[in-house]
Scaffold this motif. Sequence first.
Motif: not given
Lengths: 451, 371
Positions: B181-183, B324, A108-110, A194
């Motif tokens: 991180n990565g949100t 997301k 997935l992204q992130g 991602g």
Amino acid sequence: MFDSLSNRLDDIFTRLKSRGRLSEKQVDEVLREIRLALLEADVSLKVVKAFVKDVRERADGAEIHKSLTPAQQVIKIVNQALIDILGEANVGLEVGSRPPRVILMAGLQGSGKTTASGKLARLLKSQGRNPILAAADLRRPAAIRQLQLLGEQVGVPVHAEPDSPGHDAAGVAGRALEYARNEGYSDLIVDTAGRMHVDPELMKELGAVAHAVDPNEILLVCDAMTGQDAVNVAESFLEEVDVTGVVLTKLDGDARGGAALSMAFVTGRPIKFAGVGEKLGDLEPFHPDRMASRILGMGDVLTLIEKAESVFDEAEAKKMEAKLRKAEFTFEDFLTQMQALKKMGPMSQVLGMMPGMSKLPVADDQIDNQMPRIEAIIRSMTIQERNNPQVLNGSRRKRIAVGSGSSIQEVNKLVKQFDQVRKMMKAMSGGKGKGKMKLPKGMNPPPGMGF
Amino acid sequence: MPDGMLPELLIALGLVVLVVVVVFVARRGSQRDADVLDRPETTKAPVTRTEVEPETIVEPPPDVVEEVEVEPALRPSLRERLTKSRRFITGRLADALGQTPDEETWEDVEAVLIQADIGVATATRIVDDLREQVRERKIKDPSEIMALLNEELVSLFDTEKPRDLTYSDDRPTVWLIVGVNGTGKTTTIGKLASTLSRDGKSVALAAADTFRAAADEQLGAWGERSGAQLVKHQPGADPGAVAFDAYKFAKARELDVLLVDTAGRLHTKTPLMDELSKVRRVIEKEGTVQESLLVIDATGGQNGLNQAKEFARAAGVTGVVLTKLDGTAKGGIALTIEDDLDIPIKLIGVGEGIEDLEPFDPKAYVDAILA
């Protein structure tokens, strides 16, 4: 990581230990608590249900060992059930028949694909291999640049085509493979965009990339903080490509990590690596057995040993041991050891790996925050004072307090406690004399875990 | 725990660790277990966050690296986007509630909430409330129970609360974007910048994520798309200095809004959280931080609550951006965050397109989860 879960089970089992034989009702209670603990640790509900059912069946069918208390028996069963899902031992990368071995990173992204790609490249390179990275994430702005910079930092070349159209990820990957093959690289690590597992277009793209490079490994990169959705993600990616393993990222930050269990359960594939920090060296082989004992609150002593060995000099350590045993251990020695200890990572992390330590009533960062204060006090002592704390009279203590920005009470406490601990150590290491020092109760190193 | 307690505790701990370490190291010679100790030699030379001399040059023009294709502007509603998962849940709930509610029914309802990442404690509480009401009012009709559950969930949000992002009286209005991180912090900023620019506002972006490779270039690409101006320093520079310069830059040019991008950081890392506090303090020397937005990943689980607590402490979070939501995840932890910590969800991210940032509407959100 996993602290909350291990605390929880610790609580349950501490309670269990105080009881005699387990009745069926008590087993129910235990299972309910385990269910709750697993859910709170973000293990997906579906997995929790299966796990609890599994444990119940095993508990019902289990032979009663005379040597085990009922509580120990439950712990053993839970531990075995965890290991059955997570695997016995670390599973490394597929060897691959002819180079380059192709490793596709998906997720997935992130979730941390690009960072994990860079870390993996570094890991392989340090093993004497000759990897190359491929930048097949053409979606996220500057993803290519990020990979190129990471490549520079770890000294691994990056195949990138910044001018390729955004939909040609498979083409880029294919050409990267051709290049890697012609140039004789040992491994090709393909970083991909991602993607949401419900995005049919992007999932198809992933399939196309996989088709283009025919990977030896397809690693699903999963954020350790993932919640209930982990099962959906794992199922969807499995549907599209043949996932061969999982990389669990951001495992350093947090008390939970149930996604590990969910991912392993749904994919049936091993978790191969764990990302445990922001530095490029912070990618470790995932050790399921250690994780299982960690979940059970047995600490992670093996990792601790490894870390210790990398920073402590053996001869020096032996000297220290002798000093400790004779209660000759001084503030100066303490300071030296603390410096070495620091290299092992934050104190909280080190403590977290020790059995039983997760139960200490101290917040993680409190320990790390307070260490510098202790160090400041010790550093405000003269060498003579450090080596010989008896000379610490009132005026010296006052000077130390002022010098370190603490109160006299704090200095007093430190000195007093140091002395007590020193005596305690001596007492503990007495008895058997010459041999190894004995550890405090409940802290025996667990190879085998001594159930 | 009072501070005075700590040294004694810590010294004991320190020594205990030491002892273990010493014992193990001493054992090494005799009891080496090759299998166990087999480890690649990679962790010995870690690359560290390097302190780079602060670079004081401001680079106002957007710094573009590469063109990235923008998703076509398909804009299905949140409800449509959540259809897949919704159908599943609706089916489950209808099944569960179709019969006379029994123990299993309530367990299923609870399961639905748990699977939305609402958290066991909150889910249990909601279900207990629901049961109580169903019993009191003698409700039998499944659709009525559904409506009640919907109501119950909506009531966890403060529906009167204003959720719009706010502006300060003086220019520039500063919005600080923080999170683990990565949100999706940088993406969120890109979307915000686009929306603001479209509304005719002048925007500057501060690339205060100086840690992650190419973070500034990612932000720059968004700047180019939205016409916002980018202020950045060298990689590894002090994020506070970037924010400060960006503020002065935006102020001097009388720009409307300054969006400050920060490096992702795990909320358990004290030094990094301190760094974040400093970024905020530095801006506040000159102006005010109007909004401090915590970006929460909807796929994330229960630790979202800890994230919110720690970021609130370090950066004074004023609102949550839940990203997301276009997958199967519901981001129920945001509900718990709002309920427990009184931090409102202000925006939701529902896709990768530049437009895919929507105001949060509690009713639509709950509908999307249950309807």
